[in-house]
Scaffold this active site. Structure first.
Site, PDB file in Angstrom:
ATOM      1  N   ASP A 432       0.844  -1.173  -0.141  1.00 33.50           N
ATOM      2  CA  ASP A 432       0.079  -0.129   0.197  1.00 33.50           C
ATOM      3  C   ASP A 432       1.031   1.312   0.153  1.00 33.50           C
ATOM      4  O   ASP A 432       2.082   1.262   0.150  1.00 33.50           O
ATOM      5  CB  ASP A 432      -0.785  -0.001   1.158  1.00 33.50           C
ATOM      6  CG  ASP A 432      -1.965   0.973   0.926  1.00 33.50           C
ATOM      7  OD1 ASP A 432      -2.174   1.572   0.289  1.00 33.50           O
ATOM      8  OD2 ASP A 432      -2.863   0.751   1.953  1.00 33.50           O
ATOM      9  N   GLU A 435       2.751   5.025  -3.888  1.00 34.46           N
ATOM     10  CA  GLU A 435       2.794   5.950  -4.996  1.00 34.46           C
ATOM     11  C   GLU A 435       3.966   6.820  -5.418  1.00 34.46           C
ATOM     12  O   GLU A 435       4.169   7.271  -6.576  1.00 34.46           O
ATOM     13  CB  GLU A 435       1.737   6.937  -4.750  1.00 34.46           C
ATOM     14  CG  GLU A 435       0.167   6.155  -5.155  1.00 34.46           C
ATOM     15  CD  GLU A 435      -0.358   5.291  -4.038  1.00 34.46           C
ATOM     16  OE1 GLU A 435      -0.951   4.448  -3.902  1.00 34.46           O
ATOM     17  OE2 GLU A 435       0.309   5.899  -2.594  1.00 34.46           O
ATOM     18  N   ASP A 524      -9.126   3.765  -1.631  1.00 32.63           N
ATOM     19  CA  ASP A 524      -9.864   4.167  -0.511  1.00 32.63           C
ATOM     20  C   ASP A 524     -11.176   4.843  -0.859  1.00 32.63           C
ATOM     21  O   ASP A 524     -11.445   6.036  -0.918  1.00 32.63           O
ATOM     22  CB  ASP A 524      -9.114   5.089   0.224  1.00 32.63           C
ATOM     23  CG  ASP A 524      -7.821   4.604   0.902  1.00 32.63           C
ATOM     24  OD1 ASP A 524      -7.547   3.300   0.955  1.00 32.63           O
ATOM     25  OD2 ASP A 524      -7.006   5.380   1.514  1.00 32.63           O
TER      26      ASP A 524
END
Length: 866
Positions: A432, A435, A524
């Site tokens: 997770d 990015e 999310d």
């Protein structure tokens, strides 16, 4: 039989150890062609381009460019434009392998031919694509289709031509208007509809933004779109560039504004959407095969307090009789949120090990990872800025970030996973915030942090600054969007090496080619009705980008869900390729057993999913071989149906199973679009929709029901529902034979152990089986044939077809059928011991107790009367 479930852990990337400039001057004046050379093979062309007039907007123009056009295959055309005099950043071939690099270099060095005024055409006899270099001022190029019945180009660069500066590149193509072109792709963004909306700008810069936000750049960058023209004739376009960009679609044009790199365009000829996906994934990498257990139902929450909390959830699912395959924890298990650690108070090693052993003994699964600060410092594998390791801030506080360009990084990552595996065996990795997410916004250091053109997403916001440097002096400015792809590859390769089994890697951040290594979830989202609807375009986009194993957080991640919303969401989410309930720490608990009506819906919807597991798994094989998504838009199967091009509220699983969910609060019916055909409700075979033309049909959808239909013409291999995938796999097979309006049907099933690294590998035929089925019926007689492509695995494991169900045997007035005779390979089995043949309603009958080996070719014949 004991249930089989797994536990998966969260991994973050922590180590502790816009607007454009407004101007009156044009951004560029284009280039002219000085010379051109067409290779004697006729497959490639090289041209020298020279700047016409410079402009000062967004920096000085690069004066001399090389253009290369080459047919890499009969259905793939590459057009590359780069600086003649200086090397520029482009995605390294070791990340996404590509052809012709050496050829391009040698071609550019050959003597050039002075151009005449006429255009220069590149075409080969076995390709439908034609490349034309127009010797105009400024120059333009077009890509057209040889077989096109109209004059609409596929790509047609427009005046003032291209702009090519150090930190600003621009290229535009005109598109046919008047509903002669439908575009899909260009992500990752949360959108209301699957089709691209005219007037929107899509920014590609991987960002830690909640997926509940519409039309903002999210976790992945995929500068690829599918263009569908009248009659379903389709092609694909990829700009292979990892720099930040804005892509504006007006409906009659598409424009790219990129802050670095080169133009590296690929055109895929199709002509069907499925063919485009085959051609696209042939270039970027076929999707990674997923373990069989990954297709079971997963439960996760950010906020599980301790081991006892995890145990109570597993027990809650068992008591409610709801299938549960995988149990996850989020960052809660970590010691001060550091990867590869366990909280010594709430998740101590001894209790966690006992819990994991319990799950594995029950045939359930787990997932985890962590990177250690001191070893990383010793190996020198962290990202740097201004001469030092870059210090960011995430959950633990001050952190360093691994640099996966570093030659030692993959071995380092593998060893950290291996060390943790020895403490707590895990079944996969969940990655997770890759990015990369960063909780601080750094101050600009130079023009990389503050480029002259501002994409519609601040390049410094909540991420590593673009002036940070990777190994080999590669800047984060150029490589930012690649981080998630590189980490997925490192995790995938490490797990394969350590376990010797097929890895499961779930990544939030993605780029072109990520599907070769990882699954994806849409991030999310929020617990509201809008996000329930948005999930469908999101999962369809992921499939389009070559990542077929995808799902959205069921019941919603952020905010409080409610009983009705959660009930409707599991009805839909049970059919996502990746099916997981996930919520955040500040929301109410939403495990599916909490509300009895949700539990009933879950048992019903997941019961059908588990019956369809062989079908889902066979679609995974198809994705692995051809790149075809598991979840597909309707027009993939009905490309010439113009109404299907507009549908964003329904989708197909495979070629012929259609999901039509309720997406509105309080609704007890749904208006579903049915393309031409006979459609049988998989919950109630007598519920039949016959669409002579594509039409909308109002369907009942009670509070605990979802409409799932199979189109006539399909043969589905199914098994019985169970609490786990392992238990379901031990049951006999059912062939559901749904005949179409012409009395035809076909299908296939792929079988292996669900964990062997390669899926359908040619090196060891004993590890898998593939069986293809065909069926036909006419004048009271029918036949179903099984052709075994490779039957060794199925035969060795004694898989059998125990049941057949025939649907659609009547095309006129419905009547109860009577089976007169049933033969297998010429022998009558209608009256054999244990075999039951009986009518099951209008137009259908069933056969039970057949015990036909699925690993052997067979021919089943039947006769019936009304």
């Amino acid at each position: 039989m004991k249930p089989y479930r797994r536990l998966l852990f969260f991994i973050s990337l922590c180590f502790s150890c816009s607007l454009s400039l407004s101007q009156d001057e044009p951004t560029g004046n284009g280039y002219k062609v000085n010379s051109v050379h067409i290779d004697p093979s006729g497959k490639s062309l090289a041209a020298k381009l020279q700047l016409i007039n410079s402009t000062s907007v967004y920096g000085p123009d690069i004066r001399n460019l090389n253009l290369f056009a080459i047919f890499e295959t009969s259905n793939r055309l590459r057009v590359k434009i780069t600086d003649t005099d200086q090397p520029r950043w482009e995605i390294p071939a070791q990340i996404i392998p590509r052809e012709s690099e050496n050829f391009h270099r040698s071609l550019s060095e050959r003597s050039q031919v002075i151009l005449q005024e006429s255009p220069h055409v590149l075409s080969i006899s076995d390709s439908d694509l034609i490349f034309t270099l127009n010797n105009s001022t400024p120059f333009t190029f077009t890509v057209t289709r040889r077989s096109a019945k109209d004059s609409d180009p596929l790509f047609n660069t427009t005046a003032p031509g291209i702009v090519f500066k150090d930190q600003y590149l621009e290229i535009s193509s005109s598109l046919p208007g008047n509903n002669r072109s439908w575009l899909y792709g260009l992500g990752e963004h949360t959108k209301k509809q699957f089709k691209l909306n005219a007037g929107d700008t899509y920014t590609l810069w991987n960002s830690d933004i909640a997926a509940s936000n519409l039309d903002l750049p999210l976790y992945g960058s995929h500068p690829f779109y599918l263009d569908v023209r009248p009659g379903g004739i389709s092609h694909g376009v990829l700009l292979l560039n990892s720099n930040g960009m804005d892509i504006t679609y007006t409906g009659t044009s598409i424009s790219y504004k990129v802050i670095g790199g080169i133009f590296d365009l690929y055109f895929f000829s199709g002509p069907s959407p499925v063919a485009v996906m085959d051609q696209y994934t042939e270039l970027i990498g076929r999707p990674a095969p997923m373990p069989y257990w990954a297709f079971g139902f997963h439960q996760c929450r950010y906020g599980y307090k301790n081991v006892s909390d995890l145990e109570s959830v597993v027990d809650g699912y068992a008591k409610a009789g709801i299938p549960l395959e995988v149990m996850w924890t989020d960052i809660d298990y970590m010691d001060a949120y550091k990867d590869f650690t366990l909280d010594p108070i709430n998740f101590p090693v001894d209790k966690m090990l006992a819990f994991v052993n319990r799950l594995h003994n029950n045939s359930q699964n787990i997932n985890n990872s962590y990177g250690t600060y001191l070893r990383g410092i010793g190996d020198g594998i962290f990202l740097r800025r201004n001469g030092s390791n870059y210090l960011g801030k995430v959950w633990p506080g001050d952190v360093y970030f691994p640099d996966f360009f570093h030659p030692n990084a993959s071995d380092y990552w593998k060893e950290e996973i291996n060390i943790f595996q020895k403490i707590l065996p895990v079944d996969g990795l969940w990655i997770d915030m890759n990015e990369i997410s960063n909780f601080i916004t750094s101050q600009p250091l130079n023009q990389l942090d503050d480029p002259p053109y501002k994409i519609k997403r601040a390049v410094l916001e909540k991420t590593v600054p673009p002036s940070a440097v990777h190994y080999g002096n590669i800047t984060e400015y150029d490589a930012h969007n690649l981080f998630g792809l590189l980490e997925s590859k490192a995790a995938h390769d490490a797990l394969t090496n350590i376990t010797g089994k097929r890895p499961f890697v779930l990544s939030r951040s993605t780029f072109v080619g990520s599907g070769k290594y990882a699954a994806h979830w849409t991030g999310d989202n929020a617990a509201n009705w809008e996000n329930l609807g948005y999930s469908i375009p999101s999962i369809l986009n992921s499939g389009l980008f070559g990542i077929p194993m995808v799902g959205a957080d069921i019941c919603g991640f952020s905010g409080d869900t409610n009983e009705e919303l959660c009930r409707r969401w599991i009805q839909l989410g049970a059919f996502y390729p990746f099916s997981r309930d996930h919520s955040e720490i500040n929301s109410i608990r939403q495990e599916l057993y909490i509300w009895e009506s949700v539990a009933r819906s879950a048992r019903k919807a997941l019961g059908l999913r588990y019956r369809l597991l062989p079908y889902y798994y066979t679609l995974m094989y198809e994705a692995r071989v051809k790149g075809t998504p598991i979840a597909r838009p309707l027009f993939f199967s009905f490309p010439d149906d113009s109404e299907a091009l507009e549908i964003s509220t329904q989708f197909l699983i495979g070629n012929g199973v259609m999901i039509s969910p309720v997406l509105q609060q309080g609704a007890v019916s749904v208006s579903a679009y049915f393309p031409v055909g006979k459609w049988f409700n998989l919950f109630n075979y007598s519920d039949l929709v016959i669409a002579n033309t594509g039409e909308y049909v109002r369907l009942d959808a009670g509070s605990e029901s979802i409409n799932v239909h199979v189109r006539g013409g399909n043969i589905l291999a199914m098994q019985q529902e169970a609490m786990t995938t392992k238990a379901s796999r031990l049951t006999g097979f059912e062939l559901l034979v749904a005949f179409d309006e012409d009395g035809r049907a076909d299908g296939e099933v792929f079988l292996d152990d669900g964990e062997v690294v390669e899926m359908g590998g040619e090196e060891d035929l004993s590890q898998w089986s593939l069986v293809r089925f065909t069926g036909s019926v006419e004048a009271g007689k029918g036949v179903v044939k099984a052709q075994v492509v490779n039957g060794t695995y199925a035969a060795d494991h004694k898989f059998e077809v125990d049941k057949l169900t025939f649907l659609g045997l009547e095309t006129t007035k419905p009547a109860t059928l009577k089976a007169n005779a049933l033969y297998v390979n010429g022998f009558e089995v209608s009256k054999s011991k244990g075999v039951s043949v009986k009518s099951e309603g209008a137009g259908r009958f069933g056969v039970k107790g057949l015990s036909q080996p699925i690993g052997e070719s067979f021919e089943l014949e039947f006769e019936f009367t009304s």
